[in-house]
Scaffold this motif. Sequence first.
Motif, PDB file in Angstrom:
ATOM      1  N   VAL A  32      32.339  85.742  44.860  1.00 34.61           N
ATOM      2  CA  VAL A  32      31.903  84.483  44.258  1.00 34.61           C
ATOM      3  C   VAL A  32      32.742  84.212  43.001  1.00 34.61           C
ATOM      4  O   VAL A  32      32.962  85.115  42.185  1.00 34.61           O
ATOM      5  CB  VAL A  32      30.404  84.525  43.884  1.00 34.61           C
ATOM      6  CG1 VAL A  32      29.979  83.225  43.209  1.00 34.61           C
ATOM      7  CG2 VAL A  32      29.551  84.796  45.110  1.00 34.61           C
ATOM      8  N   ASP A  33      33.191  82.978  42.855  1.00 33.78           N
ATOM      9  CA  ASP A  33      33.978  82.587  41.686  1.00 33.78           C
ATOM     10  C   ASP A  33      33.029  82.238  40.548  1.00 33.78           C
ATOM     11  O   ASP A  33      32.881  81.087  40.155  1.00 33.78           O
ATOM     12  CB  ASP A  33      34.858  81.386  42.045  1.00 33.78           C
ATOM     13  CG  ASP A  33      35.811  80.997  40.920  1.00 33.78           C
ATOM     14  OD1 ASP A  33      36.034  81.848  40.034  1.00 33.78           O
ATOM     15  OD2 ASP A  33      36.288  79.856  40.913  1.00 33.78           O
ATOM     16  N   HIS A  53      23.632  92.137  46.952  1.00 36.51           N
ATOM     17  CA  HIS A  53      24.201  92.860  48.102  1.00 36.51           C
ATOM     18  C   HIS A  53      24.223  91.979  49.344  1.00 36.51           C
ATOM     19  O   HIS A  53      25.194  91.977  50.102  1.00 36.51           O
ATOM     20  CB  HIS A  53      23.390  94.127  48.377  1.00 36.51           C
ATOM     21  CG  HIS A  53      23.448  95.140  47.271  1.00 36.51           C
ATOM     22  ND1 HIS A  53      24.586  95.388  46.547  1.00 36.51           N
ATOM     23  CD2 HIS A  53      22.504  95.976  46.764  1.00 36.51           C
ATOM     24  CE1 HIS A  53      24.343  96.319  45.640  1.00 36.51           C
ATOM     25  NE2 HIS A  53      23.083  96.693  45.751  1.00 36.51           N
ATOM     26  N   GLN A  54      23.158  91.221  49.551  1.00 36.07           N
ATOM     27  CA  GLN A  54      23.060  90.429  50.769  1.00 36.07           C
ATOM     28  C   GLN A  54      23.976  89.207  50.744  1.00 36.07           C
ATOM     29  O   GLN A  54      24.578  88.865  51.772  1.00 36.07           O
ATOM     30  CB  GLN A  54      21.617  89.961  50.975  1.00 36.07           C
ATOM     31  CG  GLN A  54      20.644  91.060  51.351  1.00 36.07           C
ATOM     32  CD  GLN A  54      19.242  90.522  51.561  1.00 36.07           C
ATOM     33  OE1 GLN A  54      18.923  89.403  51.159  1.00 36.07           O
ATOM     34  NE2 GLN A  54      18.389  91.321  52.190  1.00 36.07           N
ATOM     35  N   SER A  55      24.060  88.538  49.600  1.00 37.78           N
ATOM     36  CA  SER A  55      24.723  87.230  49.557  1.00 37.78           C
ATOM     37  C   SER A  55      25.962  87.195  48.673  1.00 37.78           C
ATOM     38  O   SER A  55      27.025  86.740  49.112  1.00 37.78           O
ATOM     39  CB  SER A  55      23.730  86.162  49.080  1.00 37.78           C
ATOM     40  OG  SER A  55      22.688  85.988  50.018  1.00 37.78           O
ATOM     41  N   LEU A  85      31.146  79.658  50.958  1.00 36.93           N
ATOM     42  CA  LEU A  85      30.305  78.462  50.883  1.00 36.93           C
ATOM     43  C   LEU A  85      30.007  78.102  49.431  1.00 36.93           C
ATOM     44  O   LEU A  85      30.116  76.936  49.024  1.00 36.93           O
ATOM     45  CB  LEU A  85      28.983  78.716  51.622  1.00 36.93           C
ATOM     46  CG  LEU A  85      28.927  78.507  53.121  1.00 36.93           C
ATOM     47  CD1 LEU A  85      27.553  78.917  53.651  1.00 36.93           C
ATOM     48  CD2 LEU A  85      29.199  77.038  53.465  1.00 36.93           C
ATOM     49  N   MET A  86      29.616  79.075  48.656  1.00 42.16           N
ATOM     50  CA  MET A  86      29.295  78.820  47.248  1.00 42.16           C
ATOM     51  C   MET A  86      30.505  78.262  46.503  1.00 42.16           C
ATOM     52  O   MET A  86      30.391  77.300  45.735  1.00 42.16           O
ATOM     53  CB  MET A  86      28.808  80.113  46.580  1.00 42.16           C
ATOM     54  CG  MET A  86      27.489  80.646  47.114  1.00 42.16           C
ATOM     55  SD  MET A  86      27.066  82.287  46.462  1.00 42.16           S
ATOM     56  CE  MET A  86      26.805  81.911  44.723  1.00 42.16           C
ATOM     57  N   ASN A  87      31.664  78.856  46.723  1.00 39.12           N
ATOM     58  CA  ASN A  87      32.857  78.445  45.980  1.00 39.12           C
ATOM     59  C   ASN A  87      33.334  77.054  46.370  1.00 39.12           C
ATOM     60  O   ASN A  87      33.820  76.295  45.522  1.00 39.12           O
ATOM     61  CB  ASN A  87      33.976  79.459  46.202  1.00 39.12           C
ATOM     62  CG  ASN A  87      33.658  80.827  45.630  1.00 39.12           C
ATOM     63  OD1 ASN A  87      32.811  80.953  44.749  1.00 39.12           O
ATOM     64  ND2 ASN A  87      34.334  81.849  46.118  1.00 39.12           N
ATOM     65  N   SER A  88      33.186  76.710  47.639  1.00 39.92           N
ATOM     66  CA  SER A  88      33.696  75.418  48.092  1.00 39.92           C
ATOM     67  C   SER A  88      32.753  74.273  47.751  1.00 39.92           C
ATOM     68  O   SER A  88      33.199  73.131  47.580  1.00 39.92           O
ATOM     69  CB  SER A  88      33.951  75.453  49.608  1.00 39.92           C
ATOM     70  OG  SER A  88      32.727  75.667  50.312  1.00 39.92           O
ATOM     71  N   LEU A  89      31.458  74.562  47.636  1.00 37.95           N
ATOM     72  CA  LEU A  89      30.481  73.485  47.487  1.00 37.95           C
ATOM     73  C   LEU A  89      29.910  73.357  46.080  1.00 37.95           C
ATOM     74  O   LEU A  89      29.315  72.323  45.748  1.00 37.95           O
ATOM     75  CB  LEU A  89      29.319  73.704  48.474  1.00 37.95           C
ATOM     76  CG  LEU A  89      29.689  73.797  49.954  1.00 37.95           C
ATOM     77  CD1 LEU A  89      28.441  74.014  50.797  1.00 37.95           C
ATOM     78  CD2 LEU A  89      30.438  72.550  50.405  1.00 37.95           C
ATOM     79  N   GLN A 100      22.249  80.736  53.007  1.00 39.02           N
ATOM     80  CA  GLN A 100      23.377  79.981  53.558  1.00 39.02           C
ATOM     81  C   GLN A 100      22.920  78.609  54.049  1.00 39.02           C
ATOM     82  O   GLN A 100      23.601  77.598  53.816  1.00 39.02           O
ATOM     83  CB  GLN A 100      24.023  80.772  54.695  1.00 39.02           C
ATOM     84  CG  GLN A 100      24.782  81.997  54.243  1.00 39.02           C
ATOM     85  CD  GLN A 100      25.461  82.716  55.396  1.00 39.02           C
ATOM     86  OE1 GLN A 100      25.235  82.391  56.566  1.00 39.02           O
ATOM     87  NE2 GLN A 100      26.294  83.699  55.084  1.00 39.02           N
ATOM     88  N   ALA A 101      21.769  78.577  54.722  1.00 37.20           N
ATOM     89  CA  ALA A 101      21.244  77.288  55.182  1.00 37.20           C
ATOM     90  C   ALA A 101      20.929  76.379  54.003  1.00 37.20           C
ATOM     91  O   ALA A 101      21.184  75.162  54.043  1.00 37.20           O
ATOM     92  CB  ALA A 101      19.994  77.515  56.038  1.00 37.20           C
ATOM     93  N   LEU A 102      20.397  76.952  52.918  1.00 39.75           N
ATOM     94  CA  LEU A 102      20.067  76.164  51.734  1.00 39.75           C
ATOM     95  C   LEU A 102      21.333  75.589  51.098  1.00 39.75           C
ATOM     96  O   LEU A 102      21.354  74.422  50.672  1.00 39.75           O
ATOM     97  CB  LEU A 102      19.316  77.037  50.731  1.00 39.75           C
ATOM     98  CG  LEU A 102      18.968  76.390  49.388  1.00 39.75           C
ATOM     99  CD1 LEU A 102      18.020  75.204  49.585  1.00 39.75           C
ATOM    100  CD2 LEU A 102      18.324  77.417  48.451  1.00 39.75           C
ATOM    101  N   LEU A 103      22.390  76.380  51.009  1.00 42.74           N
ATOM    102  CA  LEU A 103      23.644  75.902  50.439  1.00 42.74           C
ATOM    103  C   LEU A 103      24.143  74.661  51.175  1.00 42.74           C
ATOM    104  O   LEU A 103      24.544  73.660  50.566  1.00 42.74           O
ATOM    105  CB  LEU A 103      24.703  77.003  50.473  1.00 42.74           C
ATOM    106  CG  LEU A 103      24.438  78.257  49.632  1.00 42.74           C
ATOM    107  CD1 LEU A 103      25.491  79.324  49.918  1.00 42.74           C
ATOM    108  CD2 LEU A 103      24.412  77.928  48.148  1.00 42.74           C
ATOM    109  N   ASN A 104      24.102  74.728  52.497  1.00 46.95           N
ATOM    110  CA  ASN A 104      24.558  73.590  53.298  1.00 46.95           C
ATOM    111  C   ASN A 104      23.634  72.383  53.134  1.00 46.95           C
ATOM    112  O   ASN A 104      24.093  71.236  53.060  1.00 46.95           O
ATOM    113  CB  ASN A 104      24.662  73.994  54.767  1.00 46.95           C
ATOM    114  CG  ASN A 104      25.877  74.864  55.040  1.00 46.95           C
ATOM    115  OD1 ASN A 104      26.986  74.561  54.604  1.00 46.95           O
ATOM    116  ND2 ASN A 104      25.682  75.969  55.752  1.00 46.95           N
ATOM    117  N   ALA A 105      22.330  72.648  53.070  1.00 42.79           N
ATOM    118  CA  ALA A 105      21.366  71.552  52.944  1.00 42.79           C
ATOM    119  C   ALA A 105      21.503  70.851  51.592  1.00 42.79           C
ATOM    120  O   ALA A 105      21.438  69.612  51.507  1.00 42.79           O
ATOM    121  CB  ALA A 105      19.952  72.080  53.132  1.00 42.79           C
TER     122      ALA A 105
END
Length: 663
Positions: free
Chosen positions: A20-21, A57-59, A68-72, A128-133
Amino acid sequence: MNRLKDATSPYLLQHAGNPVDWWEWNDEAFAEARRRDVPILLSVGYAACHWCHVMAHQSFEDVQTAQLMNSLFVNIKVDREERPDVDAVYMEATQAMTGQGGWPMTVFMTPDGHPFYCGTYFPRPQFQALLNAVHKAWTEQRDEVVGQGQQVVTALGAQRPALGGAEPPGKELLGAAVRSLAGSYDKARGGFGGAPKFPPSMALEFLLRHHARTGDDEALAMAGHTLEAMARGGMYDQLGGGFARYSVDDSWVVPHFEKMLYDNALLARVYAHWWRLTGNPFARRIALETCEWMLRDLRTEQGGLASALDADSEGVEGKFYVWTPQELKVLLGDEDGGYAVELFEVTGTFEHGTSVLQLPIDPEDLERYARVRRELLAARERRVPPARDDKVVAAWNGLAIAALAECGALLDRPDLVAAAEEVARLLERLHIKDGRLVRTSRDGIAGANAGVLEDHADVAEGLLTLHGVTGDARWVRLAGDLLDTVLERFGDGAGGFFDTADDAERLFRRPQDPTDSATPSGQFAAAGALLSYAALTGSERHREAVAGALGPVMLLAEKAARFAGWGLAVAEAYVEGPLEVAVVGARDDERTRTLHQTALMAVSPGAVVTVGEPGETDIPLLEGRGLVDGAPAAYVCRGFACRLPVTTAADLVHELRGHFVIE
């Protein structure tokens, strides 16, 4: 390595190797979000937080999730212990939006810092689903999403009640607060309410003070039962001393294994006060063991105290602390092993056939108990220990100064007093400049974050307590500087206090919460320190500020006394005076030391003690007090109106029992 590689916070450094950035909380991160026109994902936690590690650890260590986090989003990581102001305002929003809170805290907000979606821990698939939503909502329904968040922010601002300025509680309301606590008291297991159970340190301090002032046996019984139950259960480390952060169950058996400095500082002091009130040797032992644990496991090279020990070791929560019956028998032999299994109630019914250690009754054979305990502790030291968050937090070190100083003085341990002085010197040297505090330091380097209200108040409280034990006037002067800052920079104009100074960074809302949580609220802590300072100096300005600061106690005493424990404890001292004791005599005179020690044993709520050579005038309470027929003397006063001085411990004990009323 990401941007966190240069952080001073051990919690942020735990995430420096994430894909993660991450950004630290700073203006550049918000500018980057505006430039990219993306939301900010704020993640708040702390180094000893078990579920923070799980989510990491998980995410955060997962490449796909990080992409996903870095791009969005622009991703900001905050240590709640470094930035309690950031944590407070976004936790308030999280609770308003979801009905609950906790850590890790996950907040999506605009580039202007306004939250619009909040939560806590999310397993990786849901995260991950929340990030996209959230990204979809931001790009397709931005006005609606941001508008809903703004409604919450506006509502939070509109519902803020008056938090100061009312009359401080009187004797009747203090009695009502005891009845309120009795209503939620667990008669079978001690404590208040059900699981999970946190150590109610501040409420217990109030109950002890209330009994000391009124003789209310119910108050003492609730406090004593709870104190004994906590220290006999698994939440207390039966080998190394010190308390875990809370008990998962309602019987104090299964701990959440973090060990925090603030809990142990508060509890050590309460157990010492319980001993002072009752003479209970169990209370004395727990107070001393807790102080010894703080110094053994949290002391830093610079003489301060680190924040916490992690819950996990080798990636497993509690692994460092638990045992199986077979382990004990292999280690100690069948005879001593069987004795330990029975003594510590190691039934193997905990996770993976293990148990934490409990001590439901004191052993009859103290020599055997000490030997077995010593061997088990030595064996445990060979295990992989939990990680340590080694930043020094000013407020918590202030609480520790008070605990170490009082425990050392009351329990005849000058080494603990010396440790308290060393902590105070570190804060003086590294954290305090021109009456202002820096919140944290690490490895002898001061951090960048300004101290908040609790830092100034708790450090002042610790320094005033240290003065009472040592008689060193420098600590009163330093505490006075900090309290002047409280009055000049933190006041809300209505008798209460904000949690941040008037020149602190502006967030979407200026934090102000007078209720206790795991530590005394900044406002109630300020009230206590202001009251003690006024008693030593005669300052009406400081005493008048106490009344306004205690205003919220009126609102909380009958319905939510558990969340006003420190305010209620300070109110007990306010109602009592508090008692002021000035001891005058040569420091190397045994008669002076005896009078001073007797004064420190006073159970009168919030009693203030000072000691000095004849003619010393640095402390106003000492002014005009002299020897009596060449002998050291003690003056017992309220509001600077004093009884005739006494020269013997027996006469001072009589005075301290309250056999006089100053009209």
